[in-house]
Scaffold this motif. Structure first.
Motif, PDB file in Angstrom:
ATOM      1  N   THR A   1       0.843  -1.209   0.000  1.00  0.00           N
ATOM      2  CA  THR A   1       0.000   0.000   0.000  1.00  0.00           C
ATOM      3  C   THR A   1       0.873   1.252   0.000  1.00  0.00           C
ATOM      4  O   THR A   1       0.601   2.219  -0.722  1.00  0.00           O
ATOM      5  CB  THR A   1      -0.925   0.012   1.244  1.00  0.00           C
TER       6      THR A   1
ATOM      7  N   LEU B   1       2.392   1.804  -3.374  1.00  0.00           N
ATOM      8  CA  LEU B   1       1.406   2.339  -4.327  1.00  0.00           C
ATOM      9  C   LEU B   1       1.196   3.834  -4.107  1.00  0.00           C
ATOM     10  O   LEU B   1       0.993   4.591  -5.068  1.00  0.00           O
ATOM     11  CB  LEU B   1       0.080   1.588  -4.168  1.00  0.00           C
TER      12      LEU B   1
ATOM     13  N   ASN C   1      -2.849   5.296   3.338  1.00  0.00           N
ATOM     14  CA  ASN C   1      -3.346   5.161   1.954  1.00  0.00           C
ATOM     15  C   ASN C   1      -3.942   6.416   1.344  1.00  0.00           C
ATOM     16  O   ASN C   1      -4.606   6.322   0.324  1.00  0.00           O
ATOM     17  CB  ASN C   1      -4.417   4.061   1.919  1.00  0.00           C
TER      18      ASN C   1
ATOM     19  N   ILE D   1      -6.042   4.805  -1.877  1.00  0.00           N
ATOM     20  CA  ILE D   1      -5.568   3.498  -2.338  1.00  0.00           C
ATOM     21  C   ILE D   1      -6.227   2.405  -1.515  1.00  0.00           C
ATOM     22  O   ILE D   1      -6.340   2.520  -0.284  1.00  0.00           O
ATOM     23  CB  ILE D   1      -4.036   3.447  -2.205  1.00  0.00           C
TER      24      ILE D   1
ATOM     25  N   THR E   1      -6.005  -1.747  -1.074  1.00  0.00           N
ATOM     26  CA  THR E   1      -5.223  -2.928  -1.453  1.00  0.00           C
ATOM     27  C   THR E   1      -5.914  -4.178  -0.934  1.00  0.00           C
ATOM     28  O   THR E   1      -6.202  -4.272   0.260  1.00  0.00           O
ATOM     29  CB  THR E   1      -3.803  -2.827  -0.845  1.00  0.00           C
TER      30      THR E   1
ATOM     31  N   ILE F   1      -6.896   2.278  -7.132  1.00  0.00           N
ATOM     32  CA  ILE F   1      -6.421   3.661  -6.977  1.00  0.00           C
ATOM     33  C   ILE F   1      -7.487   4.597  -7.539  1.00  0.00           C
ATOM     34  O   ILE F   1      -7.920   4.456  -8.696  1.00  0.00           O
ATOM     35  CB  ILE F   1      -5.075   3.870  -7.715  1.00  0.00           C
TER      36      ILE F   1
END
Ligand code: BTN
Length: 241
Positions: free
Chosen positions: A72, A75, A97, A109, A111, A122
């Protein structure tokens, strides 16, 4: 490969189906509009037609389960990098996130693990010029912040590139470089007074970095050090007295 949809319930559901069917690493599902877009804790994700980037990317990563929280964070670093590159807008990262601009959310985000693959959802608020009443004080878009429309296709391409880099970095070098990148890109990770919402109630303290698994370290005023595994983080109100 990119699977494109005009309207979809959630790109997460389609990506989970593709993951179960054995699709390759970095397969993406993108939609113009979601009717059941959602974020962490099942909260609805505002998915106005044609305005945001709504994408789920399947990652075939051979990471130990203990390293999944770091995915996470990786990302987040990738998304902030893509936004800077494609839209020229600087975002802050709020553990674990959230993508923020001036403390308002411009992206998030989500996950999930599906049959051994990671599904990375996303959402980025790109060209919104306004938000529904309930989001007005807490959400922003790249267009509002940057003052000009964003090319969502260019952003998607850059995002796929940066997610690919971040996944390779994690796969080849483990969590350490990702943790460093996240810490450098986030004003929240160290030295910030925050309130964390936990299931058992709120705790306040000052952040002290990330542990090797990517969990947030928080020093309470009584000296106790907590490792935050999950929870909503927000800036603490400073007293004016
Ligand atoms: C969060 O901030 O809680 C995460 C938000 C994730 C939203 C994205 S939009 C694309 C993908 N599809 C969803 O239903 N959710 C993610």
């Amino acid at each position: 490969m990119i699977h494109r949809f005009d309207t979809i319930d959630s790109t997460m559901y389609e990506a989970a189906r593709l993951a179960a069917a054995g699709c390759p690493h970095l397969t993406a599902v993108v939609a113009e509009e979601q009717t059941a877009g959602h974020g962490r804790y099942g909260r609805p994700w505002h998915s106005a037609r044609g305005e945001g980037l709504y994408v789920s990317i399947i990652l075939r990563l051979d990471v130990a389960p203990a390293h999944l929280p770091v995915v996470t964070l990786a990302l987040g670093v990738a998304a902030a990098g893509a936004i800077a590159q494609a839209a020229g807008v600087h975002c802050d990262l709020r553990w674990p996130n959230d993508l923020l601009i001036e403390d308002k959310k411009c992206g998030g985000i989500l996950t999930e693990l599906h049959g051994g693959a990671v599904v990375a959802g996303i959402g980025i608020n790109c060209n919104h010029t306004g938000f529904p009443e309930e989001l007005r004080g807490i959400a922003t878009s790249l267009r509002i912040a940057g003052g000009k429309p964003v090319d969502r296709e260019a952003l998607l391409n850059e995002l796929l590139k940066q997610v690919g880099f971040a996944a390779s970095l994690l796969q080849e070098q483990g969590p350490e470089p990702v943790l460093r990148l996240f810490e450098n890109a986030s004003s929240y990770v160290r030295g910030r007074r925050v309130v964390v919402e936990l299931p058992e109630g709120e705790v306040e303290g000052v952040t002290e970095g990330l542990d090797p698994s990517g969990f947030l370290l928080l020093r309470r005023d009584n000296g106790e050090r907590l490792t935050i595994l999950a929870g909503g983080v927000r800036p603490a109100r400073t007293s004016c007295s």
